[in-house]
Design a protein around this motif. Structure first.
Motif, PDB file in Angstrom:
ATOM      1  N   SER A  70       0.648  -1.471   0.200  1.00 39.45           N
ATOM      2  CA  SER A  70       0.091   0.000   0.196  1.00 39.45           C
ATOM      3  C   SER A  70       0.905   1.350  -0.158  1.00 39.45           C
ATOM      4  O   SER A  70       0.167   2.521   0.312  1.00 39.45           O
ATOM      5  CB  SER A  70      -1.086  -0.025   1.082  1.00 39.45           C
ATOM      6  N   PHE A  71       1.604   1.096   0.568  1.00 37.78           N
ATOM      7  CA  PHE A  71       3.079   1.942   0.524  1.00 37.78           C
ATOM      8  C   PHE A  71       2.680   2.716  -1.128  1.00 37.78           C
ATOM      9  O   PHE A  71       3.279   2.285  -2.209  1.00 37.78           O
ATOM     10  CB  PHE A  71       4.467   1.993   0.566  1.00 37.78           C
ATOM     11  N   TYR A  72       2.902   3.811  -1.480  1.00 37.73           N
ATOM     12  CA  TYR A  72       2.722   4.906  -2.442  1.00 37.73           C
ATOM     13  C   TYR A  72       3.769   6.164  -2.488  1.00 37.73           C
ATOM     14  O   TYR A  72       4.089   6.763  -1.657  1.00 37.73           O
ATOM     15  CB  TYR A  72       1.504   5.604  -2.781  1.00 37.73           C
ATOM     16  N   TRP A  73       4.815   5.750  -3.566  1.00 39.81           N
ATOM     17  CA  TRP A  73       5.987   7.007  -3.977  1.00 39.81           C
ATOM     18  C   TRP A  73       5.682   7.251  -5.704  1.00 39.81           C
ATOM     19  O   TRP A  73       5.800   6.124  -6.315  1.00 39.81           O
ATOM     20  CB  TRP A  73       6.776   6.222  -3.583  1.00 39.81           C
ATOM     21  N   LYS A  74       6.293   8.258  -6.201  1.00 40.57           N
ATOM     22  CA  LYS A  74       6.685   8.850  -7.361  1.00 40.57           C
ATOM     23  C   LYS A  74       7.661  10.151  -7.831  1.00 40.57           C
ATOM     24  O   LYS A  74       7.252  11.027  -6.526  1.00 40.57           O
ATOM     25  CB  LYS A  74       5.463   9.008  -8.641  1.00 40.57           C
ATOM     26  N   LEU A  75       8.262   9.984  -8.634  1.00 41.48           N
ATOM     27  CA  LEU A  75       9.298  10.545  -8.508  1.00 41.48           C
ATOM     28  C   LEU A  75       8.983  11.038  -9.663  1.00 41.48           C
ATOM     29  O   LEU A  75       8.377  10.162 -11.553  1.00 41.48           O
ATOM     30  CB  LEU A  75      10.474  10.358  -8.506  1.00 41.48           C
ATOM     31  N   LYS A  76       9.478  12.551 -10.391  1.00 40.05           N
ATOM     32  CA  LYS A  76       9.560  13.335 -11.460  1.00 40.05           C
ATOM     33  C   LYS A  76      11.351  13.864 -11.939  1.00 40.05           C
ATOM     34  O   LYS A  76      11.883  14.366 -11.639  1.00 40.05           O
ATOM     35  CB  LYS A  76       8.823  14.413 -11.776  1.00 40.05           C
ATOM     36  N   LEU A 127      16.594  14.016 -10.037  1.00 38.27           N
ATOM     37  CA  LEU A 127      15.500  14.467  -9.622  1.00 38.27           C
ATOM     38  C   LEU A 127      14.859  15.530  -9.521  1.00 38.27           C
ATOM     39  O   LEU A 127      15.896  16.618  -8.816  1.00 38.27           O
ATOM     40  CB  LEU A 127      15.627  13.549  -7.789  1.00 38.27           C
ATOM     41  N   GLU A 128      13.885  16.141  -9.835  1.00 32.54           N
ATOM     42  CA  GLU A 128      12.848  17.189  -9.750  1.00 32.54           C
ATOM     43  C   GLU A 128      12.245  17.339  -8.651  1.00 32.54           C
ATOM     44  O   GLU A 128      11.976  18.193  -8.093  1.00 32.54           O
ATOM     45  CB  GLU A 128      12.690  17.761 -11.323  1.00 32.54           C
ATOM     46  N   HIS A 129      10.889  16.680  -8.317  1.00 32.76           N
ATOM     47  CA  HIS A 129      10.014  16.769  -7.357  1.00 32.76           C
ATOM     48  C   HIS A 129       9.803  15.018  -7.174  1.00 32.76           C
ATOM     49  O   HIS A 129       9.879  13.935  -7.993  1.00 32.76           O
ATOM     50  CB  HIS A 129       8.352  16.248  -8.260  1.00 32.76           C
ATOM     51  N   LEU A 130       9.200  14.918  -5.849  1.00 32.23           N
ATOM     52  CA  LEU A 130       8.814  13.934  -5.243  1.00 32.23           C
ATOM     53  C   LEU A 130       7.994  13.554  -4.622  1.00 32.23           C
ATOM     54  O   LEU A 130       7.089  14.683  -3.949  1.00 32.23           O
ATOM     55  CB  LEU A 130      10.234  13.538  -4.067  1.00 32.23           C
ATOM     56  N   PHE A 131       6.505  12.305  -4.428  1.00 32.94           N
ATOM     57  CA  PHE A 131       5.636  12.479  -3.430  1.00 32.94           C
ATOM     58  C   PHE A 131       4.904  10.494  -3.012  1.00 32.94           C
ATOM     59  O   PHE A 131       6.306  10.008  -3.598  1.00 32.94           O
ATOM     60  CB  PHE A 131       4.092  12.785  -4.339  1.00 32.94           C
ATOM     61  N   CYS A 159       9.404  22.105   0.358  1.00 28.31           N
ATOM     62  CA  CYS A 159       8.561  21.302   1.110  1.00 28.31           C
ATOM     63  C   CYS A 159       6.765  20.652   1.103  1.00 28.31           C
ATOM     64  O   CYS A 159       6.328  22.656   1.428  1.00 28.31           O
ATOM     65  CB  CYS A 159       9.181  20.817   2.419  1.00 28.31           C
ATOM     66  N   VAL A 160       6.049  20.456   0.543  1.00 29.20           N
ATOM     67  CA  VAL A 160       4.582  20.438   1.182  1.00 29.20           C
ATOM     68  C   VAL A 160       4.366  19.442   1.737  1.00 29.20           C
ATOM     69  O   VAL A 160       3.326  18.366   0.629  1.00 29.20           O
ATOM     70  CB  VAL A 160       4.511  20.784  -0.972  1.00 29.20           C
ATOM     71  N   PRO A 161       4.070  19.331   2.169  1.00 32.70           N
ATOM     72  CA  PRO A 161       2.570  18.326   3.122  1.00 32.70           C
ATOM     73  C   PRO A 161       1.958  18.935   3.254  1.00 32.70           C
ATOM     74  O   PRO A 161       1.026  19.848   3.292  1.00 32.70           O
ATOM     75  CB  PRO A 161       3.493  19.011   4.780  1.00 32.70           C
ATOM     76  N   ILE A 162       0.818  18.077   2.978  1.00 33.08           N
ATOM     77  CA  ILE A 162      -0.702  18.224   2.903  1.00 33.08           C
ATOM     78  C   ILE A 162      -1.213  16.756   4.177  1.00 33.08           C
ATOM     79  O   ILE A 162      -0.903  16.094   4.407  1.00 33.08           O
ATOM     80  CB  ILE A 162      -0.998  17.192   1.698  1.00 33.08           C
ATOM     81  N   ILE A 163      -1.783  18.292   5.360  1.00 35.13           N
ATOM     82  CA  ILE A 163      -2.675  18.039   6.297  1.00 35.13           C
ATOM     83  C   ILE A 163      -3.872  18.117   6.747  1.00 35.13           C
ATOM     84  O   ILE A 163      -4.615  18.771   5.789  1.00 35.13           O
ATOM     85  CB  ILE A 163      -1.771  19.113   7.552  1.00 35.13           C
ATOM     86  N   GLY A 164      -4.208  17.597   7.336  1.00 33.82           N
ATOM     87  CA  GLY A 164      -5.517  17.538   7.545  1.00 33.82           C
ATOM     88  C   GLY A 164      -5.892  17.189   9.300  1.00 33.82           C
ATOM     89  O   GLY A 164      -5.000  17.584  10.194  1.00 33.82           O
ATOM     90  N   ILE A 165      -7.078  17.012   9.936  1.00 32.86           N
ATOM     91  CA  ILE A 165      -7.439  17.479  11.020  1.00 32.86           C
ATOM     92  C   ILE A 165      -8.380  15.741  11.877  1.00 32.86           C
ATOM     93  O   ILE A 165      -8.848  15.633  11.046  1.00 32.86           O
ATOM     94  CB  ILE A 165      -8.053  18.635  11.423  1.00 32.86           C
ATOM     95  N   MET A 193       3.065  14.067   1.935  1.00 38.45           N
ATOM     96  CA  MET A 193       4.391  14.767   1.305  1.00 38.45           C
ATOM     97  C   MET A 193       5.062  15.161   0.364  1.00 38.45           C
ATOM     98  O   MET A 193       5.386  13.886  -0.559  1.00 38.45           O
ATOM     99  CB  MET A 193       5.807  13.941   2.595  1.00 38.45           C
ATOM    100  N   GLY A 194       4.842  16.109  -0.613  1.00 33.53           N
ATOM    101  CA  GLY A 194       5.951  15.836  -1.706  1.00 33.53           C
ATOM    102  C   GLY A 194       6.676  17.501  -0.589  1.00 33.53           C
ATOM    103  O   GLY A 194       6.956  18.255  -0.578  1.00 33.53           O
ATOM    104  N   PHE A 195       7.889  16.741  -2.099  1.00 32.57           N
ATOM    105  CA  PHE A 195       8.901  18.263  -2.791  1.00 32.57           C
ATOM    106  C   PHE A 195       9.253  18.159  -4.488  1.00 32.57           C
ATOM    107  O   PHE A 195       8.929  17.432  -4.996  1.00 32.57           O
ATOM    108  CB  PHE A 195      10.354  16.980  -2.268  1.00 32.57           C
ATOM    109  N   LEU A 196       9.027  19.832  -4.141  1.00 34.89           N
ATOM    110  CA  LEU A 196       8.998  20.384  -5.029  1.00 34.89           C
ATOM    111  C   LEU A 196      10.731  21.313  -6.001  1.00 34.89           C
ATOM    112  O   LEU A 196      11.729  21.394  -4.922  1.00 34.89           O
ATOM    113  CB  LEU A 196       8.017  21.219  -5.933  1.00 34.89           C
TER     114      LEU A 196
END
Length: 401
Positions: A78-84, A91-95, A127-133, A144-147
């Protein structure tokens, strides 16, 4: 600027020494400012150029992280990762997100907060954390993404990848700051979500546009009333008109632009969707402060990810402890109240306390006008309200529903 001095400045900056202190050190070494050979602005420009070069992530670091994610994917399907990658193969982008992010998003993905103010120092990555409550009203991570840059197309890549990882499920509400590239990418990608602007960021930015009005109490009252004190669009329009006319702001470009964006930031226009009581991206900003403590300015991307996972493990431990504390019915301010007992059985402690506070406050409401005919299908009551702009609220009760 000689290569020796460049390397010295880069080393001092990486050690946490500010540019001003580093430049004073060079002045002392040279005997005077005239003998240094360049001015302080040159130092800022040179360090900026160097950071752009370093942003091309070291291949060894990237390969190490790819290997780590590959091994995680083998042990957790179930672990998901992707890069560009760039045209040069860098490496440019990562999620990435793990299975717990997916589960949390299915439960708590109604409201999402995105803040992009934190940058990883070594590579100048965004650094782009995608957050909820969650149900305890504490932060929960969705991804979590890096651009490598802050362009619209980069944000679009990240958000499309996020949706792909979440099986195309769109959030209900998204909070972000007023960055145009970010706003455009959110609108293009999350087509079913209501996009709202962070009120905290707006107020922080507004200070420089208010000028002398920063000291005008009457203006400030009208401004904050427009922001979150109006309960209807009609109230907002009247309050805004009064503020603009009384303070001669009809030709002010910033206020004109904020009026165009009013449906993104004024609570008068944002009541149609559940937002968890949020009006700001403060959830993301708290996470950013934690991220800054995880790694030093010289940490590799792989080290940063490991530190981030340790932070997540700690968050999840705290959540389990809160789950344990929520067993049984919480202590009540008003005992033996059936509705509070019922809420206490299904809600967590923090949510219950919020509900209990509102329930107790409702006791102090005074009825000022009863319906003319109690046999009507829909009864309308007029009650006093200190938190309302008009001083009262209309409460409608449908007897058949």
């Amino acid at each position: 600027m000689s290569r020796t001095k460049k390397n010295l400045l880069i080393s001092m900056r990486a050690s946490g020494i500010g540019v001003s202190r580093a430049y004073r050190f060079l002045e002392n070494e040279a005997g005077s400012r005239q003998n240094v050979g360049f001015i302080r602005k040159d130092v800022y420009n040179e360090l900026h150029r160097e950071s752009r070069n370093v942003s091309k992530i070291n291949n060894g670091d990237a390969n190490s992280l790819v290997q780590y994610f590959t091994e995680k994917g083998m042990s957790d399907p179930s672990f998901y990762w992707k890069l560009k990658l760039s045209d040069e193969g860098r490496l440019e982008h990562l999620f990435f997100r793990d299975c717990r992010y997916l589960i949390d998003y299915q439960h708590f993905g109604d409201v999402v907060s995105i803040d992009v103010t934190y940058k990883m120092n070594k590579y100048d990555l965004i650094c782009v954390p995608i957050i909820g409550i969650n149900h305890h009203r504490t932060n929960v991570m969705f991804g979590m993404g890096f651009l490598c840059n802050e362009k619209t197309e980069s944000y679009e890549w990240l958000f499309r990848t996020f949706l792909e990882s979440m099986y195309k499920k769109q959030p209900g509400v998204i909070f972000s700051d007023q960055d145009m590239a970010l706003m455009n990418a959110l609108d293009y990608t999350f087509t079913e979500a209501s996009h709202r602007l962070c009120q905290w960021h707006i107020n922080k930015n507004a200070v420089k546009h208010f000028g002398k009005l920063n000291h005008d109490r009457e203006f400030k009252t009208l401004w904050f009333r427009c922001m979150k004190g109006c309960e209807s669009e009609e109230q907002f329009e009247e309050c805004w008109r009064r503020m603009i006319e009384e303070h001669n702001l009809s030709k002010n470009k910033w206020f004109s632009n904020m009026y165009v964006l009013r449906k993104r930031w004024s609570t008068a226009f944002t009541r149609e969707k559940f937002s968890g009581g949020l009006h700001a991206t403060s959830r993301s900003e708290v996470t950013n402060r934690v991220l800054k403590e995880l790694c030093s300015s010289t940490s590799s991307l792989h080290e940063f990810v490991l530190g981030f996972e340790r932070m997540q493990k700690n968050w999840r431990t705290i959540e389990l402890e809160e789950d344990t504390f929520c067993r049984g019915i919480p202590g009540m301010f008003v005992q033996h109240t059936r509705i509070l007992v019922q809420v206490g059985k299904v809600c967590t402690r923090k949510v219950f306390k919020s509900f209990e506070y509102e329930a107790v406050q409702s006791i102090s409401v005074n009825l000022t006008q009863e319906p003319p005919d109690l046999n009507d299908e829909v009864l309308e009551f007029k009650v006093e309200s200190r938190s309302s702009v008009t001083g009262y609220r209309l409460v409608k009760f449908n007897q058949r529903s």
